[in-house]
Write a protein that holds these residues in place. Structure first.
Motif, PDB file in Angstrom:
ATOM      1  N   HIS A   6      -4.833  18.689  39.000  1.00  0.00           N
ATOM      2  CA  HIS A   6      -4.419  17.392  38.134  1.00  0.00           C
ATOM      3  C   HIS A   6      -2.804  17.526  37.664  1.00  0.00           C
ATOM      4  CE1 HIS A   6      -9.129  16.235  37.980  1.00  0.00           C
ATOM      5  NE2 HIS A   6      -8.968  17.218  37.554  1.00  0.00           N
ATOM      6  N   THR A   7      -2.373  16.841  37.612  1.00  0.00           N
ATOM      7  CA  THR A   7      -0.807  16.392  37.221  1.00  0.00           C
ATOM      8  C   THR A   7      -1.265  16.302  35.556  1.00  0.00           C
ATOM      9  OG1 THR A   7       0.051  15.565  39.360  1.00  0.00           O
ATOM     10  CG2 THR A   7       0.925  15.438  37.136  1.00  0.00           C
ATOM     11  N   ILE A   8      -0.187  17.334  35.488  1.00  0.00           N
ATOM     12  CA  ILE A   8      -0.238  18.011  33.509  1.00  0.00           C
ATOM     13  C   ILE A   8       0.791  16.294  33.067  1.00  0.00           C
ATOM     14  CG2 ILE A   8       0.146  18.478  31.663  1.00  0.00           C
ATOM     15  CD1 ILE A   8      -0.221  21.390  32.930  1.00  0.00           C
ATOM     16  N   GLN A   9      -0.135  15.373  32.093  1.00  0.00           N
ATOM     17  CA  GLN A   9       1.040  14.187  32.083  1.00  0.00           C
ATOM     18  C   GLN A   9       1.125  14.501  30.308  1.00  0.00           C
ATOM     19  OE1 GLN A   9      -0.951   9.841  32.305  1.00  0.00           O
ATOM     20  NE2 GLN A   9      -1.484  11.188  33.866  1.00  0.00           N
ATOM     21  N   SER A  10       2.433  14.376  29.743  1.00  0.00           N
ATOM     22  CA  SER A  10       2.570  14.319  28.351  1.00  0.00           C
ATOM     23  C   SER A  10       2.084  13.278  27.206  1.00  0.00           C
ATOM     24  CB  SER A  10       4.188  13.486  28.143  1.00  0.00           C
ATOM     25  OG  SER A  10       5.300  14.746  29.052  1.00  0.00           O
ATOM     26  N   GLN A  11       1.622  14.260  26.472  1.00  0.00           N
ATOM     27  CA  GLN A  11       1.090  13.343  25.517  1.00  0.00           C
ATOM     28  C   GLN A  11      -1.029  13.089  25.961  1.00  0.00           C
ATOM     29  OE1 GLN A  11       3.944  10.221  23.108  1.00  0.00           O
ATOM     30  NE2 GLN A  11       2.372   9.406  24.398  1.00  0.00           N
ATOM     31  N   SER A  12      -1.532  14.110  26.834  1.00  0.00           N
ATOM     32  CA  SER A  12      -2.037  14.503  27.196  1.00  0.00           C
ATOM     33  C   SER A  12      -3.318  15.498  26.597  1.00  0.00           C
ATOM     34  CB  SER A  12      -3.189  14.385  28.328  1.00  0.00           C
ATOM     35  OG  SER A  12      -2.118  15.976  29.116  1.00  0.00           O
ATOM     36  N   TYR A  22     -16.502  30.064  26.549  1.00  0.00           N
ATOM     37  CA  TYR A  22     -15.832  29.476  25.368  1.00  0.00           C
ATOM     38  C   TYR A  22     -15.255  28.646  25.637  1.00  0.00           C
ATOM     39  CZ  TYR A  22     -11.643  32.510  26.317  1.00  0.00           C
ATOM     40  OH  TYR A  22     -10.467  32.795  26.873  1.00  0.00           O
ATOM     41  N   TYR A  23     -15.662  27.538  24.740  1.00  0.00           N
ATOM     42  CA  TYR A  23     -14.674  26.204  24.551  1.00  0.00           C
ATOM     43  C   TYR A  23     -13.136  26.268  24.655  1.00  0.00           C
ATOM     44  CZ  TYR A  23     -19.133  24.287  24.668  1.00  0.00           C
ATOM     45  OH  TYR A  23     -20.679  23.849  25.179  1.00  0.00           O
ATOM     46  N   GLU A  24     -12.731  25.384  25.359  1.00  0.00           N
ATOM     47  CA  GLU A  24     -11.184  24.944  25.536  1.00  0.00           C
ATOM     48  C   GLU A  24     -10.598  23.947  25.276  1.00  0.00           C
ATOM     49  OE1 GLU A  24      -8.941  26.838  28.189  1.00  0.00           O
ATOM     50  OE2 GLU A  24      -9.205  29.505  28.350  1.00  0.00           O
ATOM     51  N   ILE A  25      -9.379  23.779  24.062  1.00  0.00           N
ATOM     52  CA  ILE A  25      -9.338  22.305  24.078  1.00  0.00           C
ATOM     53  C   ILE A  25      -7.508  22.356  24.342  1.00  0.00           C
ATOM     54  CG2 ILE A  25      -8.665  20.069  23.130  1.00  0.00           C
ATOM     55  CD1 ILE A  25     -10.604  20.649  21.010  1.00  0.00           C
ATOM     56  N   CYS A  26      -7.072  21.777  25.750  1.00  0.00           N
ATOM     57  CA  CYS A  26      -5.801  22.071  25.725  1.00  0.00           C
ATOM     58  C   CYS A  26      -5.294  20.547  25.826  1.00  0.00           C
ATOM     59  CB  CYS A  26      -5.189  22.701  27.274  1.00  0.00           C
ATOM     60  SG  CYS A  26      -6.209  23.420  28.228  1.00  0.00           S
ATOM     61  N   VAL A  27      -3.893  21.086  24.659  1.00  0.00           N
ATOM     62  CA  VAL A  27      -3.653  19.373  24.247  1.00  0.00           C
ATOM     63  C   VAL A  27      -1.414  19.851  24.378  1.00  0.00           C
ATOM     64  CG1 VAL A  27      -2.574  18.316  21.956  1.00  0.00           C
ATOM     65  CG2 VAL A  27      -4.860  19.826  22.202  1.00  0.00           C
ATOM     66  N   PHE A  28      -1.165  19.041  25.614  1.00  0.00           N
ATOM     67  CA  PHE A  28      -0.195  18.977  26.392  1.00  0.00           C
ATOM     68  C   PHE A  28       0.955  17.866  25.467  1.00  0.00           C
ATOM     69  CE2 PHE A  28      -3.573  20.023  29.774  1.00  0.00           C
ATOM     70  CZ  PHE A  28      -2.477  21.487  30.338  1.00  0.00           C
ATOM     71  N   VAL A  29       1.887  18.651  24.697  1.00  0.00           N
ATOM     72  CA  VAL A  29       2.590  17.636  24.338  1.00  0.00           C
ATOM     73  C   VAL A  29       3.468  17.188  25.683  1.00  0.00           C
ATOM     74  CG1 VAL A  29       5.342  17.614  22.353  1.00  0.00           C
ATOM     75  CG2 VAL A  29       2.739  18.665  21.812  1.00  0.00           C
ATOM     76  N   ASN A  30       4.530  18.154  26.018  1.00  0.00           N
ATOM     77  CA  ASN A  30       4.719  17.642  27.406  1.00  0.00           C
ATOM     78  C   ASN A  30       4.795  18.289  28.959  1.00  0.00           C
ATOM     79  OD1 ASN A  30       7.579  17.184  25.284  1.00  0.00           O
ATOM     80  ND2 ASN A  30       8.208  19.152  25.957  1.00  0.00           N
ATOM     81  N   GLY A  31       4.690  16.706  29.710  1.00  0.00           N
ATOM     82  CA  GLY A  31       3.520  17.167  30.747  1.00  0.00           C
ATOM     83  C   GLY A  31       5.032  18.051  31.944  1.00  0.00           C
TER      84      GLY A  31
END
Length: 289
Positions: free
Chosen positions: A57-63, A37-46
């Motif tokens: 990939h480093t998780i950045q805030s607001q990504s 299935y499809y996934e969308i990951c929304v990162f508030v805080n990286g």
């Protein structure tokens, strides 16, 4: 789709901290994994790292990170991690449209040539969060028309992400190039047919182009020829099989439509610097406790 007491074809989760305690969360693993299935990951805080198809990939805030079916990934969260996860099936998104290619028209899905990551500024990200909160409210309410409303919200969400993707994309002019649509069509065909069709001619015929013209357009937009992208896609699939399955090198070669496994192994080593067996061993070593 993973088991859930709520809508099977669409699920939404909020995640905080390093460890997930939600028992209905679709997965919890310390190894790379993939989904249908499809996934969308929304990162508030990286806070952490995200491995997607063997790139870290480093998780950045607001990504926002977008994952298509079959992609291998692993999120390593830190204690300050805060984000949302949306998962949905192709059928849920395309229901009543009779057009399964809708998801192939989005630059961040089903498209190995584009980075599936969108980093936003504060104002634009806040608009995304407001959309997610609206979706979460509808998802929690589970009203009679909830599925139809959720599908509509998901459509708005993805179109808004597409708009931002075009605005933020480093090579925006290429996305506005008149040949970009042809390259998208090629990418969609490639994703659907790369195992059966190993020749650029096969794709050029379907697009009513010569192989030389197709290579020219694809190289103009992506920096690589159609043949190079085809080979990269085959190598990527081989990597997925090596890390995700117990198939032998010979079985993987046959699955990828190579009649001579030794020839495939030589190609794999030429492109990666490792034999298939060495690649599998190296990846497995990374995740040993």
């Amino acid at each position: 789709m993973p088991h859930s007491p709520q809508q099977q074809a669409f699920q939404l989760y909020e995640v905080q901290g390093k460890t997930i305690t939600n028992s209905t969360y679709p997965h919890e693993t310390d190894r790379p994994h993939r989904h249908k299935y499809y996934e969308i990951c929304v990162f508030v805080n990286g806070a952490g790292k995200h491995e997607i198809d063997f790139a870290t990939h480093t998780i950045q805030s607001q990504s926002i990170h977008f994952l298509s079916p079959g992609q291998v990934h692993l999120i390593s969260r830190e204690k300050d991690y805060h984000g949302y996860l949306m998962v949905f099936s192709k059928d849920f998104y395309a229901l009543d449209t009779f057009h399964e290619d809708l998801l192939f028209q989005l630059p961040f899905f089903n498209n190995p040539t584009m980075v599936p990551i969108l980093n936003l500024d504060g104002v634009d990200f806040q608009e995304i969060i407001l959309l997610i909160q609206t979706i979460k409210k509808e998802y929690t309410a589970r009203q009679q028309l909830g599925r139809e409303i959720l599908r509509s919200y998901l459509q708005v969400f993805l179109l808004k992400c597409k708009q931002y993707y075009v605005d933020y994309f480093a090579e925006k002019k290429k996305m506005l190039d008149p040949h970009f649509k042809i390259v998208q069509q090629f990418n969609a065909l490639l994703e659907q047919q790369f195992i059966q069709n190993h020749l650029v001619q096969d794709y050029a015929d379907q697009l009513a182009l010569s192989p030389a013209i197709l290579n020219k357009y694809v190289k103009k937009i992506t920096g690589n020829t159609a043949g190079e992208l085809l080979m990269e896609r085959l190598i990527l699939q081989a990597k997925r099989y090596l890390i995700y399955t117990d198939l032998s090198n010979k079985e993987i070669a046959y699955r990828l439509n190579y009649e001579d496994p030794s020839y495939f192994s030589r190609i794999f080593k030429k492109k990666t610097g490792l034999t298939p067996s060495e690649f599998r061993h190296t990846e497995n070593e990374k995740y040993q406790l």
